[in-house]
Design a protein around this motif. Structure first.
Motif, mmCIF file in Angstrom:
data_model
loop_
_atom_site.group_PDB
_atom_site.id
_atom_site.type_symbol
_atom_site.label_atom_id
_atom_site.label_comp_id
_atom_site.label_asym_id
_atom_site.label_seq_id
_atom_site.Cartn_x
_atom_site.Cartn_y
_atom_site.Cartn_z
ATOM 1 N N ALA A 105 51.440 45.765 22.052
ATOM 2 C CA ALA A 105 51.830 45.673 23.467
ATOM 3 C C ALA A 105 53.043 44.790 23.693
ATOM 4 O O ALA A 105 53.361 44.445 24.831
ATOM 5 N N HIS A 106 53.751 44.422 22.620
ATOM 6 C CA HIS A 106 54.933 43.549 22.793
ATOM 7 C C HIS A 106 55.962 43.916 21.731
ATOM 8 O O HIS A 106 56.006 43.326 20.647
ATOM 9 N N VAL A 107 56.799 44.893 22.054
ATOM 10 C CA VAL A 107 57.781 45.411 21.094
ATOM 11 C C VAL A 107 59.135 45.527 21.792
ATOM 12 O O VAL A 107 59.276 46.259 22.770
ATOM 13 N N VAL A 154 54.800 43.642 34.578
ATOM 14 C CA VAL A 154 56.165 43.100 34.529
ATOM 15 C C VAL A 154 56.136 41.797 33.743
ATOM 16 O O VAL A 154 55.160 41.056 33.780
ATOM 17 N N LYS A 155 57.239 41.571 32.996
ATOM 18 C CA LYS A 155 57.319 40.338 32.214
ATOM 19 C C LYS A 155 58.377 39.425 32.815
ATOM 20 O O LYS A 155 59.461 39.883 33.183
ATOM 21 N N MET A 156 58.036 38.159 32.912
ATOM 22 C CA MET A 156 58.988 37.175 33.447
ATOM 23 C C MET A 156 59.097 35.987 32.485
ATOM 24 O O MET A 156 58.173 35.704 31.737
ATOM 25 N N TYR A 157 60.230 35.315 32.574
ATOM 26 C CA TYR A 157 60.549 34.230 31.654
ATOM 27 C C TYR A 157 60.653 32.906 32.400
ATOM 28 O O TYR A 157 61.282 32.841 33.453
ATOM 29 N N MET A 158 60.076 31.868 31.815
ATOM 30 C CA MET A 158 60.239 30.514 32.348
ATOM 31 C C MET A 158 61.271 29.756 31.518
ATOM 32 O O MET A 158 61.394 28.542 31.618
ATOM 33 N N LEU A 214 53.840 36.411 31.322
ATOM 34 C CA LEU A 214 54.750 35.263 31.366
ATOM 35 C C LEU A 214 55.089 34.734 29.985
ATOM 36 O O LEU A 214 54.189 34.532 29.156
ATOM 37 N N HIS A 215 56.368 34.521 29.760
ATOM 38 C CA HIS A 215 56.825 33.727 28.607
ATOM 39 C C HIS A 215 56.907 32.287 29.119
ATOM 40 O O HIS A 215 57.803 31.946 29.884
ATOM 41 N N ALA A 216 55.945 31.475 28.676
ATOM 42 C CA ALA A 216 55.816 30.123 29.229
ATOM 43 C C ALA A 216 56.384 29.076 28.279
ATOM 44 O O ALA A 216 55.745 28.663 27.313
ATOM 45 N N PHE A 248 49.594 35.438 29.344
ATOM 46 C CA PHE A 248 50.615 34.649 28.650
ATOM 47 C C PHE A 248 50.950 35.335 27.334
ATOM 48 O O PHE A 248 50.059 35.579 26.520
ATOM 49 N N VAL A 249 52.238 35.637 27.165
ATOM 50 C CA VAL A 249 52.653 36.311 25.928
ATOM 51 C C VAL A 249 52.899 35.289 24.822
ATOM 52 O O VAL A 249 53.121 34.113 25.092
ATOM 53 N N HIS A 250 52.858 35.764 23.609
ATOM 54 C CA HIS A 250 53.131 35.008 22.367
ATOM 55 C C HIS A 250 52.784 33.519 22.475
ATOM 56 O O HIS A 250 53.652 32.648 22.321
ATOM 57 N N VAL A 251 51.518 33.239 22.707
ATOM 58 C CA VAL A 251 51.055 31.844 22.817
ATOM 59 C C VAL A 251 50.943 31.253 21.405
ATOM 60 O O VAL A 251 50.397 31.885 20.495
ATOM 61 N N CYS A 284 62.563 32.334 16.417
ATOM 62 C CA CYS A 284 61.969 33.096 17.510
ATOM 63 C C CYS A 284 61.409 32.069 18.483
ATOM 64 O O CYS A 284 61.273 30.896 18.148
ATOM 65 N N SER A 285 61.097 32.527 19.684
ATOM 66 C CA SER A 285 60.586 31.596 20.687
ATOM 67 C C SER A 285 59.289 32.125 21.300
ATOM 68 O O SER A 285 59.255 33.296 21.675
ATOM 69 N N PRO A 286 58.265 31.269 21.397
ATOM 70 C CA PRO A 286 58.195 29.926 20.835
ATOM 71 C C PRO A 286 58.379 29.968 19.319
ATOM 72 O O PRO A 286 58.122 30.998 18.694
HETATM 73 ZN ZN LIG Z 1 59.124 36.043 25.181
#
Ligand SMILES: [Zn+2]
Ligand SMILES: NC(=O)NCCC(=O)O
Length: 508
Positions: free
Chosen positions: A61-63, A161-165, A193-195, A248-251, A302-304
């Protein structure tokens, strides 16, 4: 006369809830029958699973793939190579990203138009598996108007929808996050959210630069765990204030995992994704001490960033075991190590390879399932059922693809399947190397990592697209765009912490 297009004999089916011996009859791309024994003469094609596990095809789900808006520099994979790599690693549906058009002038059609552009670009390519899309939002003039989200769902089946902090170009203020969440809640759009606290990161980068600390390793130093924890906690407060579920994505950070766990214990609708890089890689990898060239550490940028070491990895594993994490995705975002447009873009425009200019992102769509199957399931860190839940069933439920995807339900689910090697019969490579992978990237950060199984057959809508190490090109082009329903998991609680209620609820 054959009744089934394909029969898979002698498999051990594993779903998110059950493991049982069964044959599978496939007809018209769907699971048609599960039965103790199906007569082989009733199938056009018969596959003998030889007592191997059969799981639903993976859903990643994240490509990030190359798409018209190019938010992350030049991505090595387009939809053709990205889906080819996906099926070779047992993933049968990807959810990639369309991006809001920066020229957007907030008309009701704008967001759906950006998605349509991405769909038509992707559909012009040969697709080895199905794909759906999230939409990246990075510009909120005042507020997202209702009609924009309505059209996203009704016209193009996009329900997240994806949003960035963080990231200077993409970072939204809390005010913007609130505006988006307010409208998202009303329309059943899941907010991802990319937190990471972008302002703190900006400050850290400046200070590191003043000290001349610009090698790739300092990318990790500039984005410490605490900063992810802060942004996660802040976003949870926003989510709670608006009664709006968040994923929360990629925690990666223990501080973030703890915040999420606490919120979930309170009953808040907080969901979390992690990725294999946070289970296996560590910040030290960015030092690349075995190489004469410190820039090789860029392969892990990569981030995080990958975190400090075993303790941090253990807290990710704990979260996978105890239910804190809802899904495992790859965050596949491949940029080439060689050439000028990938990681070495950091040497363009008069820059000298400083970490600040290194494009973020690593490949991983193909290695996600085998790495986790081999090291988590066979290493007994995760049960097989939990593996299926995290890699297939939950992504389908969270993102409105269930039960067509993510399960093996007769008459209902697409025949998207992975037949693994039977116990002890895997004879392929025992470690990952980039030359066995099918992506268009020139490296994998998982080079040398151990594997003890790999998908033997990957089936997409009943067709074998990958068999014993080979892509079956005859069946390529089978993939298509999937419109999604609203999430089955990310549903508001209808509990409020203040007198603020959206007007649409008061008027009801
Ligand atoms: Zn991200
Ligand atoms: N994760 C990463 O470094 N790159 C991909 C873009 C994103 O998801 O942040």
């Amino acid at each position: 006369m054959s009744i089934y297009d394909t029969i898979i004999k002698n498999g051990i089916i594993c779903t998110a809830s059950d493991t049982f011996k069964s044959d599978i009859g496939i007809k018209d791309g769907k699971i048609s029958t599960l039965a103790e024994s199906i007569d082989s003469s009733k199938g056009n094609i018969v596959i003998d699973a030889e007592e191997a596990y059969i799981t639903p095809g993976g859903i990643d789900a994240h490509v990030h793939l190359r798409e018209p808006m190019e938010l992350f520099g030049v991505i090595a994979d387009d939809f053709e190579s990205g889906t080819r790599s996906a099926v070779a690693g047992g993933t049968t549906t990807i959810i990639a990203f369309a991006s809001q058009n920066s020229e957007s002038n907030d008309s009701p059609e704008d967001l759906a138009r950006a998605v349509k552009l991405c769909i038509s670009d992707a559909m012009s390519q040969k697709l080895y598996c199905d794909f759906a899309l999230h939409l990246i939002l990075y510009k909120v003039n005042k507020e997202i108007i209702d009609e924009q989200f309505q059209k996203l769902y009704e016209e193009v089946g996009v329900t997240s929808v994806k949003m960035y902090m963080t990231y200077p170009k993409l970072q939204l203020r809390d005010y913007d996050l609130m505006n988006v969440m307010y409208t998202a809640r009303k329309n059943g759009i899941t907010t991802m959210l990319h937190a990471e606290n972008g302002d703190m990161i900006e400050w850290m980068i400046e200070k590191l630069e003043e000290q001349g600390k610009t090698d790739p390793y300092y990318h990790a130093v500039s984005r410490p765990s605490l900063i992810e924890g802060e942004a996660t906690g802040r976003a949870i407060v926003i989510s709670q204030s608006l009664d709006n579920p968040v994923l929360f994505v990629h925690v990666s950070a223990p501080s973030a995992i703890n915040c999420i766990r606490k919120a979930q214990t309170k009953g808040l609708k907080i969901f979390a994704e992690t990725c294999p890089q946070y289970c296996f890689l560590e910040a030290e990898d960015l030092r690349c001490i075995h190489s004469h060239d410190p820039f090789e550490g860029s392969k892990y940028v990569c981030s995080p960033p990958p975190r400090e070491g075993k303790d941090d990895q253990d807290s990710v594993w704990k979260g996978l075991q105890n239910g804190t994490f809802t899904i495992v995705s790859s965050d596949h975002c491949p940029t080439l190590y060689g050439g000028e447009d990938g990681k070495r873009a950091a040497f363009k425009n008069g820059h000298n390879g400083e970490f600040k200019w290194i494009p973020n992102g690593i490949p991983g769509v193909e290695t996600r399932m085998p790495l986790m199957f081999g090291n988590a399931v066979n290493g007994t860190k995760l049960s097989l059922e939990r593996f299926v839940e995290l890699h297939s069933t939950n992504p389908a439920k969270l993102y409105g693809l269930y039960p067509k995807k993510g399960s093996i339900l007769p008459g209902i689910s697409d025949a998207d399947l992975v037949v693994w090697y039977p116990e002890g019969k895997y004879t392929g490579p025992s470690t990952i190397s980039n030359n066995m992978l099918n992506h268009d990237c020139d490296y994998t950060p998982f080079e040398g990592y151990g594997i003890n199984n790999w998908p033997r057959y990957t089936l997409v809508k009943g067709k074998v697209v990958y068999k014993e190490g080979e892509i079956i090109n005859d069946n390529s082009g089978i993939g298509s765009y999937v419109k999604r329903e609203k999430s089955k998991l990310a549903v508001p609680n209808n509990e409020w912490v203040s007198e603020l209620r959206p007007k649409y609820l008061i008027d009801k």
